[in-house]
Design an enzyme around this catalytic site. Structure first.
Site, PDB file in Angstrom:
ATOM      1  N   ASN A 174      -0.681  -9.246   5.094  1.00 44.44           N
ATOM      2  CA  ASN A 174      -0.584  -7.810   5.262  1.00 44.44           C
ATOM      3  C   ASN A 174      -0.434  -7.149   3.878  1.00 44.44           C
ATOM      4  O   ASN A 174      -0.350  -7.834   2.860  1.00 44.44           O
ATOM      5  CB  ASN A 174       0.603  -7.460   6.157  1.00 44.44           C
ATOM      6  CG  ASN A 174       0.456  -6.120   6.838  1.00 44.44           C
ATOM      7  OD1 ASN A 174      -0.451  -5.340   6.549  1.00 44.44           O
ATOM      8  ND2 ASN A 174       1.361  -5.813   7.765  1.00 44.44           N
ATOM      9  N   CYS A 231      -5.036   0.590   3.819  1.00 43.31           N
ATOM     10  CA  CYS A 231      -5.032  -0.813   4.240  1.00 43.31           C
ATOM     11  C   CYS A 231      -6.402  -1.448   4.107  1.00 43.31           C
ATOM     12  O   CYS A 231      -6.532  -2.620   3.734  1.00 43.31           O
ATOM     13  CB  CYS A 231      -4.541  -0.921   5.671  1.00 43.31           C
ATOM     14  SG  CYS A 231      -5.491   0.062   6.867  1.00 43.31           S
ATOM     15  N   GLN A 267       0.809  -1.221   0.000  1.00 43.00           N
ATOM     16  CA  GLN A 267       0.000   0.000   0.000  1.00 43.00           C
ATOM     17  C   GLN A 267       0.837   1.263   0.000  1.00 43.00           C
ATOM     18  O   GLN A 267       0.310   2.362  -0.215  1.00 43.00           O
ATOM     19  CB  GLN A 267      -0.918   0.009   1.218  1.00 43.00           C
ATOM     20  CG  GLN A 267      -0.189   0.188   2.538  1.00 43.00           C
ATOM     21  CD  GLN A 267      -1.083   0.071   3.747  1.00 43.00           C
ATOM     22  OE1 GLN A 267      -1.436  -1.026   4.153  1.00 43.00           O
ATOM     23  NE2 GLN A 267      -1.457   1.212   4.325  1.00 43.00           N
ATOM     24  N   HIS A 313      -5.859  -0.960  11.771  1.00 38.71           N
ATOM     25  CA  HIS A 313      -5.242  -1.483  10.547  1.00 38.71           C
ATOM     26  C   HIS A 313      -6.079  -2.627   9.983  1.00 38.71           C
ATOM     27  O   HIS A 313      -6.444  -3.558  10.717  1.00 38.71           O
ATOM     28  CB  HIS A 313      -3.831  -1.958  10.858  1.00 38.71           C
ATOM     29  CG  HIS A 313      -3.029  -2.376   9.664  1.00 38.71           C
ATOM     30  ND1 HIS A 313      -2.963  -1.646   8.504  1.00 38.71           N
ATOM     31  CD2 HIS A 313      -2.242  -3.475   9.451  1.00 38.71           C
ATOM     32  CE1 HIS A 313      -2.166  -2.257   7.632  1.00 38.71           C
ATOM     33  NE2 HIS A 313      -1.722  -3.364   8.190  1.00 38.71           N
TER      34      HIS A 313
END
Length: 321
Positions: free
Chosen positions: A283, A130, A124, A263
């Site tokens: 992630n 996110c 990102q 997040h």
């Protein structure tokens, strides 16, 4: 590289940079990550940040602990403010959504990465997007499971185009708002609408995939979350504000975080490692972070009505494709 010939430098900020060994580490770090800085002042400032992070790494890894390990990564000379700008999950507003409660009849382990329902790890950048990566990840996985094709969907489309639903581009958003957008707007692929890492004008031309609905998983329930993950990847929010999370390198996280969700990430499986149960998560910080872009968090199946480590059981949801 700029300043590659500098030796010992004076300290800046609150730190004294006098260790030439540390500076050699930093020069190697800059080369590894392809970084350079235009002024001596900027270089010194970043060196001080790197030194501070190295001290955190050394202190944590030197302890006699069964927690995960940490290491420097591409964010290790960022300021705390720069890091926290990437944490773009914004809390929910009241809405009506179906709640998934699941069942107790689930497999002992699940891995949607090896099953072919997870796209390669994305990055990102410095944008607080996110939430969009978490949303596309669950769309991609659920679409592959339903249709048999693994397609990478556009985060940039969500960043640029889902304001009406409540998202704020690089200033944050919510996965359920992204699903709501995709219910009435066809999703484009990554190739059709590539990621830029900044918010722009909506240029969606009309994709070919839409979300028919989305489902919230029963909160604070590891059994409901596991049942949902057994069916496909699930979007979750976690507390990633601790520097130890930023510097995570490998192992199962047990003590890195609290319950303040900030997040958006993706649960792509669960399993057991040497007797310790874990959640497997993807992630959106690139493949050099963590375990090739993934991380694991302690899974306690006997602790119902709790948020879970890092709060990952507080706000799970997934789309219906």
């Amino acid at each position: 590289m700029k300043f590659a010939t500098l030796a010992a430098l004076a300290g800046v900020s609150a730190y004294t940079v006098s260790d030439t060994t540390m500076e050699r580490h930093y020069l190697n770090y800059l080369a590894e990550h392809g970084k350079s800085y235009a002024t001596k002042e900027e270089y010194l400032f970043r060196l001080a940040e790197f030194t501070r992070k190295m001290k955190i790494v050394e202190e944590h890894n030197s302890k006699n602990t069964d927690d995960a390990t940490v290491a420097v990564n591409h964010m290790s000379d960022w300021t705390d403010e720069e890091y926290k700008a990437t944490l773009g999950y914004k809390g929910k507003k009241a809405r009506n959504a179906t709640v998934f409660t699941g069942s107790n009849d689930i497999p002992a382990s699940v891995d949607w990465v090896t099953a072919g329902a997870v796209t390669p790890v994305k990055n990102q950048g410095s944008c607080g997007s996110c939430w969009s990566f978490s949303a596309t990840g669950s769309m991609e996985g659920r679409y592959q499971i339903a249709k048999g094709d693994l397609v990478s969907f556009s985060e940039q489309q969500l960043v640029d185009c889902s304001k009406t639903q409540g998202n704020m581009g690089c200033n944050g958003g919510l996965m359920d708002y992204a699903f709501t957008y995709a219910e009435s707007n066809m999703m484009e692929t990554e190739a059709q609408y590539p990621y830029k890492g900044r918010q722009g004008t909506c240029n969606a031309a009309g994709g070919s995939v839409e979300v028919s609905d989305f489902t919230d998983v029963k909160p604070k329930s590891p059994s409901a979350l596991a049942a949902a993950v057994a069916e496909g990847p699930v979007s979750v929010a976690i507390d990633a504000g601790n520097p130890l999370f930023q510097l995570y390198h490998g192992g199962i996280m047990k003590h890195f975080c609290g319950q303040s969700l900030d997040h958006g990430v993706l649960v792509v499986g669960y399993g057991t490692d040497n007797g310790t149960d874990y959640w497997l998560l993807k992630n959106s910080w690139g493949p050099t972070w963590g375990e090739k872009g993934y991380f694991r968090i302690l899974r306690s199946m006997d602790k119902e009505n709790e948020g879970g480590v890092c709060g990952l059981q507080q706000d799970p949801s997934f789309p219906i494709m």
